[in-house]
Design an enzyme around this catalytic site. Structure first.
Site, short mmCIF file in Angstrom:
data_model
loop_
_atom_site.label_atom_id
_atom_site.label_comp_id
_atom_site.label_asym_id
_atom_site.label_seq_id
_atom_site.Cartn_x
_atom_site.Cartn_y
_atom_site.Cartn_z
CB ALA A 29 23.06 -5.74 -8.78
CB THR A 33 29.38 -4.09 -10.16
OG1 THR A 33 29.17 -3.15 -11.11
CG2 THR A 33 28.18 -4.83 -10.01
CG PHE A 40 22.10 -10.36 -5.70
CD1 PHE A 40 22.32 -10.89 -4.55
CD2 PHE A 40 22.09 -9.03 -5.73
CE1 PHE A 40 22.25 -10.38 -3.24
CE2 PHE A 40 22.06 -8.21 -4.42
CZ PHE A 40 22.09 -9.03 -3.23
NE ARG A 41 18.35 -13.60 -9.93
CZ ARG A 41 18.04 -12.76 -9.01
NH1 ARG A 41 18.78 -11.88 -8.67
NH2 ARG A 41 16.87 -13.32 -8.20
CG HIS A 123 14.26 -5.96 -4.39
ND1 HIS A 123 15.10 -6.10 -5.33
CD2 HIS A 123 13.19 -6.13 -4.66
CE1 HIS A 123 14.40 -6.54 -6.27
NE2 HIS A 123 12.99 -6.53 -5.84
CB CYS A 156 12.22 -6.54 19.78
SG CYS A 156 11.33 -4.92 20.33
CB SER A 198 19.96 -8.60 -15.54
OG SER A 198 19.08 -9.04 -14.41
#
Length: 258
Positions: A29, A33, A40-41, A123, A156, A198
């Site tokens: 992430a 930024t 997120f963290r 992800h 759908c 991280s």
């Protein structure tokens, strides 16, 4: 870090990239930024403002309409964002033949917008969604129209089942194809760049260790210490949008002279 020390590390990393046979990048992430997408963290991360349970598969199945309200905000943020200097530098590194793949934990699509071709999305992606019944995939633009016409949750048109986002929710396994590709790239590279992660989220955090155990050098660029600093050959703390373009500039000069 003093300017001279930082410059020395930047040149060292550039030389390592030029001398490497295969280079892989793992991004988190922190690379996005600077494009205005919150992590997120971190101290100002999304999960400091929103209960992370909303992003579990259980919550989605029980409250698909409420989850979609949250998800629309994520998509809107990503669609409005533009690649920053770090994304563009990474795309340039690939274009000059010095980067084999980008393995990303991000779902924002900014690597592709910047021009990277070989991107492994661990992800998932905000760009598409899929029907939970028939499996038909839809672009976000198509789903957005479905929402405007029929409300939440989107259903759908083909079979009437609920459409879900093409992202990995908490308590779901990562897509096997992407994960296998990521581990293969990690085992085959001889240099891994870890950018803005991280290294606390598994199994992505295992990838630098995998690369290291197969003989690769590991470089970590981040704003703050990570959980895997102890395996790094070089660590640079700083803004990726400032550091990475300087590294790539040196790589370009070194390649032109060779």
């Amino acid at each position: 870090m003093e300017d001279a020390e930082l410059e020395g590390k930047i040149m060292e990393v550039a030389r390592m990239i030029v001398n490497a046979r295969r280079v892989a990048a793992l991004t988190g992430a922190g690379i996005s930024t600077e494009s205005g997408i919150p992590d997120f963290r971190g101290p100002a991360g999304l999960w400091k403002r929103v209960d992370p349970s909303i992003a579990t598969i259980d919550y989605f199945l029980e409250n698909p309409d409420k989850y979609w309200e949250f998800h629309i905000g994520l998509v809107s943020s990503a669609m409005a964002a533009r690649p920053n200097a770090a994304h563009i530098a990474l795309a340039e590194l690939e274009s000059i033949g010095r980067l084999d793949c980008v393995i990303t934990q991000n779902i924002d699509g900014l690597h592709q917008k910047a021009g990277n071709k070989n991107v492994i999305e661990l992800h998932g992606t905000l760009a598409t969604d899929r029907c939970m019944g028939c499996g038909k995939r839809y672009s976000w633009e198509e789903v957005n129209k479905i929402i405007k016409d029929g409300g939440l949750p989107p259903r759908c048109p083909a079979c009437g089942s609920i459409i879900r986002p093409d992202v990995v929710l908490f308590n779901e396994q990562l897509p096997a194809g992407a994960l296998n590709k990521a581990f293969r790239c990690s085992m085959e590279c001889d240099l891994m760049l870890v950018l803005g992660s991280s290294l606390t989220v598994m199994p992505a955090a295992y990838l630098p260790e995998t690369a290291k155990s197969h003989g690769a050098k590991v470089i970590i660029l981040n704003m703050e210490p990570t959980a895997m600093d102890y395996i790094a050959d070089v660590i640079i703390f700083g803004k990726l949008g400032e550091v990475l373009p300087k590294i790539v500039s040196y790589v370009r000069k070194m390649v032109s002279k060779s």
